[in-house]
Design a protein around this motif. Structure first.
Motif, PDB file in Angstrom:
ATOM      1  N   LYS A  95      28.390  51.019  54.139  1.00  0.00           N
ATOM      2  CA  LYS A  95      28.993  51.020  52.811  1.00  0.00           C
ATOM      3  C   LYS A  95      30.507  51.153  52.855  1.00  0.00           C
ATOM      4  N   GLY A  96      31.127  50.562  51.851  1.00  0.00           N
ATOM      5  CA  GLY A  96      32.532  50.796  51.563  1.00  0.00           C
ATOM      6  C   GLY A  96      32.625  51.641  50.307  1.00  0.00           C
ATOM      7  N   GLY A  97      33.496  51.248  49.372  1.00  0.00           N
ATOM      8  CA  GLY A  97      33.519  51.930  48.086  1.00  0.00           C
ATOM      9  C   GLY A  97      34.805  52.676  47.801  1.00  0.00           C
ATOM     10  N   LEU A  98      34.762  53.425  46.694  1.00  0.00           N
ATOM     11  CA  LEU A  98      35.897  54.198  46.202  1.00  0.00           C
ATOM     12  C   LEU A  98      35.426  55.628  45.976  1.00  0.00           C
ATOM     13  N   THR A  99      36.013  56.587  46.702  1.00  0.00           N
ATOM     14  CA  THR A  99      35.542  57.965  46.654  1.00  0.00           C
ATOM     15  C   THR A  99      35.584  58.537  45.248  1.00  0.00           C
ATOM     16  N   MET A 100      36.604  58.230  44.474  1.00  0.00           N
ATOM     17  CA  MET A 100      36.759  58.858  43.169  1.00  0.00           C
ATOM     18  C   MET A 100      35.962  58.155  42.065  1.00  0.00           C
ATOM     19  N   SER A 101      35.145  57.162  42.401  1.00  0.00           N
ATOM     20  CA  SER A 101      34.310  56.532  41.380  1.00  0.00           C
ATOM     21  C   SER A 101      33.147  57.445  41.017  1.00  0.00           C
ATOM     22  N   SER A 102      32.518  57.163  39.907  1.00  0.00           N
ATOM     23  CA  SER A 102      31.504  58.046  39.336  1.00  0.00           C
ATOM     24  C   SER A 102      30.383  58.349  40.327  1.00  0.00           C
ATOM     25  N   HIS A 103      30.122  59.651  40.525  1.00  0.00           N
ATOM     26  CA  HIS A 103      29.031  60.161  41.365  1.00  0.00           C
ATOM     27  C   HIS A 103      29.209  59.829  42.847  1.00  0.00           C
ATOM     28  N   SER A 104      30.385  59.353  43.234  1.00  0.00           N
ATOM     29  CA  SER A 104      30.584  58.985  44.632  1.00  0.00           C
ATOM     30  C   SER A 104      30.812  60.214  45.500  1.00  0.00           C
ATOM     31  N   HIS A 105      30.557  60.055  46.795  1.00  0.00           N
ATOM     32  CA  HIS A 105      30.845  61.072  47.799  1.00  0.00           C
ATOM     33  C   HIS A 105      31.990  60.579  48.679  1.00  0.00           C
ATOM     34  N   CYS A 106      32.497  61.465  49.488  1.00  0.00           N
ATOM     35  CA  CYS A 106      33.572  61.104  50.409  1.00  0.00           C
ATOM     36  C   CYS A 106      32.936  60.538  51.680  1.00  0.00           C
ATOM     37  N   GLU A 136      37.714  70.688  44.097  1.00  0.00           N
ATOM     38  CA  GLU A 136      36.659  71.469  44.755  1.00  0.00           C
ATOM     39  C   GLU A 136      35.443  70.603  45.077  1.00  0.00           C
ATOM     40  N   ARG A 137      35.296  69.500  44.393  1.00  0.00           N
ATOM     41  CA  ARG A 137      34.152  68.622  44.632  1.00  0.00           C
ATOM     42  C   ARG A 137      34.041  68.259  46.108  1.00  0.00           C
ATOM     43  N   TRP A 138      35.151  67.981  46.755  1.00  0.00           N
ATOM     44  CA  TRP A 138      35.130  67.525  48.153  1.00  0.00           C
ATOM     45  C   TRP A 138      34.902  68.676  49.123  1.00  0.00           C
ATOM     46  N   GLU A 139      34.876  69.919  48.616  1.00  0.00           N
ATOM     47  CA  GLU A 139      34.532  71.054  49.462  1.00  0.00           C
ATOM     48  C   GLU A 139      33.027  71.306  49.518  1.00  0.00           C
ATOM     49  N   VAL A 140      32.276  70.668  48.629  1.00  0.00           N
ATOM     50  CA  VAL A 140      30.813  70.772  48.677  1.00  0.00           C
ATOM     51  C   VAL A 140      30.325  69.992  49.889  1.00  0.00           C
ATOM     52  N   PHE A 141      29.522  70.628  50.718  1.00  0.00           N
ATOM     53  CA  PHE A 141      29.170  70.034  52.011  1.00  0.00           C
ATOM     54  C   PHE A 141      28.532  68.657  51.858  1.00  0.00           C
ATOM     55  N   ARG A 142      27.555  68.527  50.982  1.00  0.00           N
ATOM     56  CA  ARG A 142      26.866  67.241  50.854  1.00  0.00           C
ATOM     57  C   ARG A 142      27.752  66.155  50.249  1.00  0.00           C
ATOM     58  N   ILE A 143      28.794  66.554  49.541  1.00  0.00           N
ATOM     59  CA  ILE A 143      29.642  65.585  48.845  1.00  0.00           C
ATOM     60  C   ILE A 143      30.895  65.254  49.641  1.00  0.00           C
ATOM     61  N   GLY A 144      31.508  66.241  50.228  1.00  0.00           N
ATOM     62  CA  GLY A 144      32.755  66.053  50.956  1.00  0.00           C
ATOM     63  C   GLY A 144      32.561  65.312  52.261  1.00  0.00           C
ATOM     64  N   PRO A 145      33.626  65.186  53.061  1.00  0.00           N
ATOM     65  CA  PRO A 145      33.583  64.308  54.229  1.00  0.00           C
ATOM     66  C   PRO A 145      32.794  64.832  55.419  1.00  0.00           C
ATOM     67  N   PHE A 146      32.552  66.156  55.500  1.00  0.00           N
ATOM     68  CA  PHE A 146      32.103  66.710  56.776  1.00  0.00           C
ATOM     69  C   PHE A 146      30.604  66.610  57.026  1.00  0.00           C
ATOM     70  N   SER A 147      29.837  66.126  56.053  1.00  0.00           N
ATOM     71  CA  SER A 147      28.407  65.907  56.299  1.00  0.00           C
ATOM     72  C   SER A 147      28.094  64.445  56.537  1.00  0.00           C
ATOM     73  N   HIS A 148      29.088  63.571  56.427  1.00  0.00           N
ATOM     74  CA  HIS A 148      28.806  62.145  56.431  1.00  0.00           C
ATOM     75  C   HIS A 148      29.080  61.500  57.785  1.00  0.00           C
ATOM     76  N   ASN A 149      28.569  60.295  57.941  1.00  0.00           N
ATOM     77  CA  ASN A 149      28.657  59.576  59.209  1.00  0.00           C
ATOM     78  C   ASN A 149      29.976  58.797  59.274  1.00  0.00           C
ATOM     79  N   ILE A 150      31.064  59.562  59.381  1.00  0.00           N
ATOM     80  CA  ILE A 150      32.409  58.989  59.364  1.00  0.00           C
ATOM     81  C   ILE A 150      33.271  59.746  60.366  1.00  0.00           C
ATOM     82  N   VAL A 151      34.519  59.330  60.492  1.00  0.00           N
ATOM     83  CA  VAL A 151      35.491  60.114  61.253  1.00  0.00           C
ATOM     84  C   VAL A 151      36.337  60.927  60.278  1.00  0.00           C
ATOM     85  N   THR A 152      36.696  62.121  60.696  1.00  0.00           N
ATOM     86  CA  THR A 152      37.682  62.917  59.964  1.00  0.00           C
ATOM     87  C   THR A 152      38.787  63.288  60.941  1.00  0.00           C
TER      88      THR A 152
END
Length: 651
Positions: free
Chosen positions: A374-385, A426-442
């Motif tokens: 997936k691609g996408g836009l993080t700040m779109s409705s209901h999106s995650h990082c 604060e939304r991006w600090e939620v584990f399931r929503i923010g970057p650190f639970s996802h299959n990406i690089v940080t």
């Protein structure tokens, strides 16, 4: 301007969805089981007290949804099978909600679903109510359903392009059509306003996808279909095309809306899960509204995955189950005895706000391969990082997953500002929503930029001129990492049964600590190679993933590239990799040192600090049966590498 001539006013009751009576459910038909599920619920709820005005946090939505399920299912049972007890119970439920102080217009979804509930019951059971009961329910529909939409502060959905537009306008359409005779001019104006507003909802389907993901396609599209079906039924016998041709506007239904039936079919997976990006649950549910789509897209195979899910789960996992009678109503109209054939396509790609690429090797077995990017836009409705993330199943195992959504009330009640979509939210600090639970690089523990869209720049299927048996996609993530990196591009593809992820990275002006992670449902461990493999990998530590008898190795290494080769790696125009890749076999000593890790996915108060930062919090939901695996490494200023990670089946 009035767009309904008198001849185009709604037909007599019942006018919503199912005008005729005398429907029969053949006992051997494909939908007899579904009918029995509705009847069984209707029998069980007869002894229950009516719903009460109970809130969960700031929402009355749970009560509205229970009322909609009870009234819709009971009314269906009465109309198809008879039985005064079903009708009486549905009327009692309508009278109960009509007596509520209000239907919570501050959260207008609650009003919309309650209005639809009362409208269906009022229309279908009109002749089973006394004049006094009809008056009470009709008054509630007008005063507690329709009139609150005149308050612009509460009715912001009129200017929205997200699921709220479809859901709330559907509720208003049902209310206006149900009680039309009580105040024709007012109901006409409310209907006009909703149909004009509803045009905006179709912007979400641009490119044939749905930016809010699997769950919210089910929510928004189910109510959009309910809206369309109500118009079809209320104004026949005029063909709906002729009706809209005579109006200054229509609902705005688009080809992309119909095309999104492929999006929802491809985002359910062989193992019964879903490609759970954005606010989605991890398990797939029966998207039975595809039945309504059949006559519009001319393809019965779109129902095949949904029939499979419903049968596998015993009709216990249904998308927006309160609307389930619509499944049978649609089947009544499109012919219930023709089975849904198996799809014969294997690839899907959509554009729009959230572009995705999906490959699945088949449709019949849980063991089929499935890859989503997936691609996408993080700040779109209901999106995650999670831009640039991927999902992978094979052999019936979910090797790479997404944890999906967390219950909103659990976060809101803890004071989390969940709906601020800005960079420092604060939304991006939620584990399931923010970057650190996802299959990406940080990088350096920072949240990637939330205001930059990510497109899928290239896909590989057999039709691609440089295919070479690779199936996958490329995304350019550079704009998300400008705080730390000069460049970031990713390719994710299958080669045979092996999953490959290539990340082309270049550091900026400062030293960078990069974290590559993948969330998995397999059991993860760090292993040393046995002496069987010691002739070429003696003493190397690697990540071992196992589920039952199925085992895979996750290994990584760096490809040192010349400037002339860097674009060829992600384009695969001339660059070649071995057919079977063991990353440790080449360039072992070339590049930064890779350190493998297994990170927790559930908060532990005894060990909250991970990698020098606290990315799990007490408010985060537990995630049993999962873990995060991956690597960390350091890049020097302006250093450029291609990290090649391979998930290899071990025989």
């Amino acid at each position: 301007m009035m767009f309904f001539a008198r001849a185009q006013e709604p037909v007599a009751h019942p006018r919503l969805l199912m005008r005729e009576s005398g429907y029969q459910v053949p006992p051997e038909s494909m939908f007899a089981r579904a009918d029995s599920v509705i009847v069984a619920f209707s029998d069980a709820v007869l002894a229950e007290p009516p719903v009460t005005r109970d809130f969960i946090g700031r929402r009355l939505l749970g009560t509205s949804r229970e009322a909609l399920k009870r009234i819709f299912w009971l009314s269906y049972t009465y109309r198809v099978h008879g039985g005064e007890a079903y009708a009486r119970k549905a009327v009692d439920e309508m009278l109960a909600v009509s007596a509520f102080k209000d239907w919570n217009p501050a959260h207008f979804l609650d009003v919309a679903e309650m209005t639809m509930a009362a409208a269906i019951g009022y229309d279908w059971l009109y002749d089973q109510m006394t004049p006094r009961e009809r008056k009470k329910v009709a008054r509630a529909i007008i005063d507690k359903g329709l009139k609150p939409a005149l308050n612009e502060a509460d009715a912001w959905f009129y200017n929205s392009e997200i699921n709220w537009n479809s859901v709330c306008n559907a509720g208003m359409v049902y209310g206006a059509l149900a009680v039309w005779e009580e105040d024709p001019e007012f109901c006409r104006s409310m209907l006009e306003k909703s149909l004009e507003s509803n045009k905006l909802a179709f912007n979400a389907y641009e490119g044939g996808g749905y930016p809010e993901g699997y769950n919210y396609w089910g929510y928004g599209s189910s109510f959009q279909i309910m809206l369309e079906a109500a118009l079809d039924s209320a104004f026949l016998p005029l063909p709906i095309e002729d009706l809209f041709a005579s109006l200054p506007f229509s609902t705005g239904i688009t080809h992309d809306f119909y095309a999104s039936s492929a999006f929802i079919r491809f985002t359910s997976t062989p193992a019964g899960n879903c490609f759970s990006f954005s606010d989605s649950y991890r398990k797939a549910s029966g998207q039975y509204m595809q039945t309504w789509m059949i006559n519009r897209v001319g393809d019965r195979s779109i129902m095949y995955p949904e029939m499979r899910i419903m049968e596998m789960t015993g009709y216990k996992r249904l998308c927006e189950e309160r609307l389930f009678p619509m499944y049978l109503i649609s089947l009544f109209h499109c012919g219930p005895n023709t089975p849904a054939g198996m799809p014969d396509d294997h690839y899907f790609q959509c554009g729009g706000t959230t572009p995705i690429f999906v490959y699945r090797s088949g449709w019949a077995a849980e063991e089929d391969d499935y890859l989503g990017v997936k691609g996408g836009l993080t700040m779109s409705s209901h999106s995650h990082c999670d831009q640039g993330s991927f999902y992978f199943e094979s052999d019936g195992v979910t090797w790479a997953t997404d944890l999906g959504m967390q219950d909103y009330n659990s976060l809101e009640s803890a004071g989390v500002d969940l709906w601020d979509m800005t960079q420092d939210s604060e939304r991006w600090e939620v584990f399931r929503i923010g970057p650190f639970s996802h299959n990406i690089v940080t990088v350096n523990g920072h949240t990637p930029k939330v205001n930059h869209p990510v497109a899928i720049t290239e896909t590989w299927t057999p039709e691609h001129p440089s295919w070479e048996k690779r199936l996958g996609a490329v995304v350019d993530l550079t704009d998300l990492y400008t705080e730390d990196l000069d460049s970031c591009k990713r390719a994710v593809y299958l080669l045979g049964t092996d999953l490959h992820i290539l990340d082309l990275l270049q550091a900026g002006d400062s030293t960078c600590t990069v974290r590559w992670s993948m969330c998995t449902e397999a059991q993860a461990s760090l292993q040393e190679w046995s002496e069987v493999f010691s002739f070429y990998r003696y003493g190397e530590t690697f990540l071992w993933l196992q589920s039952g008898w199925h085992r895979r190795e996750l290994s990584a290494s760096f490809l040192r590239l010349d400037e002339s080769e860097e674009e060829e790696v992600l384009g695969f125009r001339d660059y070649r990799f071995p057919a079977i890749v063991w990353p440790g076999l080449y360039n072992e000593d070339d590049g930064p040192e890779l350190t493998p890790h297994i990170w927790p996915t559930t908060y532990d108060p005894a060990a909250p600090d991970v990698d020098g930062m606290q990315y799990l919090h007490p408010t985060d939901a537990p995630n049993p049966g999962t873990s995060l695996v991956g690597y960390t490494f350091t890049l020097q200023p302006h250093e450029k590498v291609c990290l090649h990670v391979c998930l290899t089946r071990v025989l």
